[in-house]
Design a protein around this motif. Structure first.
Motif, PDB file in Angstrom:
ATOM      1  N   ARG B  92     -99.928 -88.479 -10.333  1.00 38.65           N
ATOM      2  CA  ARG B  92    -100.867 -88.256 -11.442  1.00 38.65           C
ATOM      3  C   ARG B  92    -101.905 -89.396 -11.503  1.00 38.65           C
ATOM      4  O   ARG B  92    -103.098 -89.152 -11.690  1.00 38.65           O
ATOM      5  N   GLU B 114    -103.473 -81.340 -14.172  1.00 37.04           N
ATOM      6  CA  GLU B 114    -102.331 -80.539 -14.619  1.00 37.04           C
ATOM      7  C   GLU B 114    -102.320 -79.190 -13.907  1.00 37.04           C
ATOM      8  O   GLU B 114    -101.275 -78.733 -13.415  1.00 37.04           O
ATOM      9  N   TYR B 115    -103.500 -78.571 -13.839  1.00 40.69           N
ATOM     10  CA  TYR B 115    -103.612 -77.258 -13.191  1.00 40.69           C
ATOM     11  C   TYR B 115    -103.209 -77.345 -11.715  1.00 40.69           C
ATOM     12  O   TYR B 115    -102.401 -76.540 -11.225  1.00 40.69           O
ATOM     13  N   LEU B 117    -101.516 -79.737 -10.104  1.00 37.93           N
ATOM     14  CA  LEU B 117    -100.129 -80.163  -9.892  1.00 37.93           C
ATOM     15  C   LEU B 117     -99.183 -78.978 -10.100  1.00 37.93           C
ATOM     16  O   LEU B 117     -98.216 -78.803  -9.351  1.00 37.93           O
ATOM     17  N   THR B 118     -99.482 -78.164 -11.084  1.00 37.84           N
ATOM     18  CA  THR B 118     -98.643 -76.995 -11.336  1.00 37.84           C
ATOM     19  C   THR B 118     -98.769 -76.014 -10.174  1.00 37.84           C
ATOM     20  O   THR B 118     -97.765 -75.504  -9.668  1.00 37.84           O
ATOM     21  N   MET B 119    -100.008 -75.803  -9.733  1.00 33.33           N
ATOM     22  CA  MET B 119    -100.223 -74.831  -8.663  1.00 33.33           C
ATOM     23  C   MET B 119     -99.519 -75.258  -7.373  1.00 33.33           C
ATOM     24  O   MET B 119     -98.973 -74.439  -6.652  1.00 33.33           O
ATOM     25  N   GLU B 121     -96.879 -77.004  -7.224  1.00 32.22           N
ATOM     26  CA  GLU B 121     -95.458 -77.228  -7.555  1.00 32.22           C
ATOM     27  C   GLU B 121     -95.089 -78.701  -7.448  1.00 32.22           C
ATOM     28  O   GLU B 121     -94.059 -79.068  -6.887  1.00 32.22           O
ATOM     29  N   SER B 123     -95.518 -80.676 -10.350  1.00 28.91           N
ATOM     30  CA  SER B 123     -95.477 -81.165 -11.740  1.00 28.91           C
ATOM     31  C   SER B 123     -94.305 -82.100 -12.001  1.00 28.91           C
ATOM     32  O   SER B 123     -94.465 -83.157 -12.620  1.00 28.91           O
ATOM     33  N   ASP B 124     -93.131 -81.718 -11.502  1.00 24.07           N
ATOM     34  CA  ASP B 124     -91.955 -82.545 -11.788  1.00 24.07           C
ATOM     35  C   ASP B 124     -91.935 -83.841 -10.979  1.00 24.07           C
ATOM     36  O   ASP B 124     -91.127 -84.720 -11.242  1.00 24.07           O
ATOM     37  N   CYS B 144    -104.570 -81.659  -3.600  1.00 25.74           N
ATOM     38  CA  CYS B 144    -104.937 -81.697  -5.030  1.00 25.74           C
ATOM     39  C   CYS B 144    -106.148 -82.613  -5.207  1.00 25.74           C
ATOM     40  O   CYS B 144    -107.077 -82.295  -5.962  1.00 25.74           O
TER      41      CYS B 144
END
Lengths: 539, 252
Positions: B92, B114-115, B117-119, B121, B123-124, B144
């Motif tokens: 991040r 955020e978008y 990182l989620t896309m 996978e 995020s965690d 990213c």
């Protein structure tokens, strides 16, 4: 087999020697020639006389603590080197997958690790050679001391090797590696602090030292000593081999595996805090660059070591002067001067630490910065401020603490702080500019990114600038406060030419000082522009 | 959107790229192929402004790379063959840092990060230090970074290297989506199946020269082969021809 494995290192060395500029070699030879002559005249000739006289034992006793602490410092530095040789050298993976017996790998690693003992061995060898020459020793003495040194080198290497293997096996490998420089810095400080009491102890052991000196010069006893030390080295080597056989592979695996670790919650919060505290007016990308550098600095113990350097000055000064009493009071005007000398020494090397490292650490990632829509001038500025601010803050904090503890007047603290700010600014600008011009960002190993010759040029320029700046500040001090205790304290040194210049009322002194500063800053600006130009075109 | 005219680059006397002229249109997904050492990475580094051409010009989004480097860099998202990352930052933090370089507002950085990182996978793993990422994760965070400022042109050097099949599929779908939205993607790859299935057009580079360019159909027509002939056959025919055939016969 061992030679086959080590042969590529020889090829690399051979190529490096062949590719070295012959003028550089010639200059080094001339320098070494004159330097050697000077060292012989000033230091060694007198030492021969002392070693041949009745004063020998006392002289050895009084210089032993320094020699031993030097050896200890080398041994501690050797731990880091051996850790690198054992677990992080580029040839290790090849060695581990090739069908090579384990004992061969052990022997190769033993030879590679032993290089950490070369310099101390040379120093001890020079001392024993001088002792033999001064006391008219026989040929057998010289042959036996060669064996003695080889045995000592082997013993030291295998002991430290075993220690490193066990450390890597038992402690978290990455953390051990990261925190090793911090441990070394603390240990070095302790060694410096312990010198005084060690000297007193050794001066009380002259009888024992005399006995040992005589034993060294007696071939039979020296032979026994060599046999004993050699035997001990062989037995310890077997122990080291056992440690290597049982623990090396596991330690290596631990070094290679990087644990999944999150940035501590506090650090994530600190990012937010840094963003909030940094003036909103500070434009991007400067803000982003500075925050990135500071977060990296916070997480990299090497950066913290650079910031912790002022602690050494605090420890030294406090150890010398916190005793109190009449002597300390009488020496009070000198404390300032001693701190000034220490400070000048630090200032001449500090810019090659954090500021230069912040640039060199970029490595291949410079391509990332170059592919972004930012100018390389911003990158250099960002790195300058990111290194300069914490360094200056650390040093000013040190002056405040030591100044208050030693009851300095505020203007003395301000003087030291001002000198630090000016010295670090000039030193960092010129060092980063030369770094920007000469760092090889494509080299994998951080320590090898800055070529040797530019490093020496940086150090030389820094030293010159620090001398000129210190002289400028002192001249101002002398002009502003000619009757202060500080200035009166150096009046007895008026016979020395540089001091007499500073104390004189001649107009050419300030003119030369100001002229030197102007010249320096013009040169620094030219170097900075050239560095930006080079980075803009770096491929 | 990307235009190269007589692009040439020498390393000493060795010509890494020679007289390369090529145009990639807006909304196109262009695959750049070639054997090892053909000059693909050199070309890509010239497009993003990391290498100065010995001759010729590159224009991206109407800006000349040499004349207006900052405008070009703003328009490009770049992923290097080995992603350029900072090990001591978290995923991040790395994206926040990049956002700063591209002068995005803090709010926009957070939203885009955020978008993406989620896309991807991630995020965690976003608050873990990059030094602890696997090879595939490093590639994904690099991607990213290339997408963070939502550039009109993406230049990707081997974007699918090291990705598991699931992630690779996700990236391929993403690239197609981006092209549908009008963005231009210029990617180099060794995976001929990817080029064949995903790219609108491919260009094949051999020893610094563009030996073929066009859609699969156009390439087949150019090589006078049938529809059953794969890109792999064409590639071997165009780049290693006789040597490859000889090797195949020896192995057989």
């Amino acid at each position: 087999m061992v030679w086959k494995i080590l042969r590529p290192h020889y090829w690399i060395l051979d190529r490096k020697v062949r590719n070295t500029n012959r003028y550089v070699v010639l200059a080094l030879v001339v320098l070494l020639g004159f330097g050697g002559q000077w060292v012989f005249d000033k230091l060694i000739r007198d030492s021969f006389v002392i070693l041949g006289s009745d004063q020998a034992v006392t002289a050895i006793a009084s210089s032993l603590p320094f020699a031993l602490s030097l050896l200890l410092v080398f041994a501690m530095l050797g731990v880091g080197d051996m850790m690198h040789q054992l677990y992080l050298s580029s040839d290790l993976e090849l060695l581990m997958i090739a069908p090579i017996p384990r004992r061969t790998i052990f022997f190769v690693k033993l030879l590679q690790c032993s290089r950490a003992t070369f310099i101390p061995a040379l120093a001890i060898g020079a001392f024993l050679l001088a002792l033999g020459l001064a006391r008219g020793a026989t040929l057998s003495y010289y042959l036996l001391i060669v064996l003695l040194i080889l045995a000592a080198m082997l013993l030291t290497t295998v002991v430290v090797m075993t220690l490193v293997i066990l450390l890597a096996r038992l402690l978290p490998a990455q953390k051990t590696r990261s925190w090793m420089p911090v441990v070394l810095l603390l240990a070095t400080s302790i060694v410096i602090l312990g010198q005084q009491s060690a000297t007193e102890w050794f001066l009380g052991q002259t009888a024992l030292i005399g006995l040992l000196t005589e034993a060294l010069l007696n071939p039979a006893q020296l032979g026994l000593l060599v046999a004993g030390l050699g035997g001990l080295a062989l037995v310890t080597s077997l122990v080291a081999y056992q440690a290597f056989s049982t623990s090396f592979h596991e330690g290596w695996n631990r070094f290679r595996s990087v644990p999944t670790r999150a940035a501590p919650q506090a650090q994530t919060a600190r990012w937010q805090l840094a963003k909030a505290l940094l003036p909103r007016l500070l434009p991007q990308p400067l803000r982003g660059l500075i925050v990135k550098e500071w977060v990296g600095l916070r997480r990299d113990p090497r950066g913290l070591v650079n910031l912790a350097q002022p602690l050494v000055l605090v420890i030294m000064v406090l150890a010398l002067f916190m005793g109190g009493g009449e002597v300390t009071e009488a020496l009070r005007p000198l404390i300032f001067w001693i701190m000034l000398i220490f400070l000048a020494m630090f200032l001449s090397v500090l810019p090659t630490g954090l500021p230069l490292m912040s640039l060199a650490q970029e490595g291949r990632n410079l391509a990332l910065l170059r592919s972004a829509p930012i100018s390389m001038s911003d990158v250099l500025k960002g790195k300058f401020w990111a290194a300069w601010v914490p360094l200056v803050m650390a040093w000013i904090l040190v002056f405040l603490i030591t100044g208050m503890m030693l009851r300095f007047p505020w203007w003395q603290i301000a003087f030291l702080a001002g000198l630090t700010i000016w010295g670090l600014t000039g030193g960092s600008v010129v060092t980063m500019a030369i770094g920007g011009l000469k760092i090889d960002f494509g080299v994998e190993e951080l320590g090898r990114r800055t070529p040797t010759l530019p490093s020496y040029i940086m150090m030389g320029l820094n030293l010159t600038f620090v001398l000129v700046t210190t002289a400028s500040f002192l001249w101002l001090l002398i002009q502003l406060l000619p009757d202060s205790r500080l200035v009166l304290a150096i009046q007895p040194l008026a016979g020395y030419t540089p001091v007499s210049w500073l104390l004189s009322d001649e107009l050419w002194v300030p003119l030369i000082l100001v002229g030197s500063q102007v010249l320096f800053w013009i040169g620094a600006r030219a170097l900075w522009i050239a560095a930006v130009h080079r980075l803009e075109g770096w491929e | 959107m990307i235009q190269m005219v007589n692009l040439t680059r020498y390393y000493a006397s060795l010509a890494a790229v020679q007289d390369l002229s090529l145009t990639v249109e807006s909304g196109e997904l262009f695959g750049f192929l070639g054997p090892n050492g053909a000059g693909k990475t050199t070309t890509i580094r010239m497009i993003v402004g990391l290498l100065r051409p010995s001759a010729g010009t590159v224009t991206v989004a109407g800006h000349d790379v040499q004349q207006e480097p900052l405008a070009v860099k703003r328009a490009i998202g770049y992923l290097a063959q080995t992603p350029l990352l900072y090990d001591k930052l978290t995923g991040r933090e790395f994206l926040r840092f990049l956002g700063g370089l591209y002068s995005l507002s803090d709010e926009r950085i957070e939203a885009r990060a955020e978008y993406l990182l989620t896309m991807m996978e991630l995020s965690d793993k976003a608050d873990q230090l990059i030094e602890s990422y696997s090879g595939g994760m490093r590639h994904k965070i690099g991607l990213c970074g290339a997408l963070l400022h939502d550039p009109p042109v993406l230049v990707l050097d081997e974007p699918l290297a090291g990705l598991d099949p699931h992630s690779a599929r996700r990236v391929k779908d993403l690239l197609r989506d981006l092209c549908r939205q009008g963005r231009t993607v210029f990617l180099s790859t060794h995976v001929l199946e990817v080029a064949e299935r995903v790219c609108d057009r491919v260009g094949i580079l051999d020893q610094g020269r563009l030996v073929a360019v066009g859609t699969m159909e156009a390439l087949r027509a150019q090589a006078q082969t049938t529809a059953e002939v794969t890109l792999e056959d064409l590639f071997l025919q165009l780049t290693a021809g006789e040597q490859a055939a000889e090797m195949v016969s020896l192995l057989a």
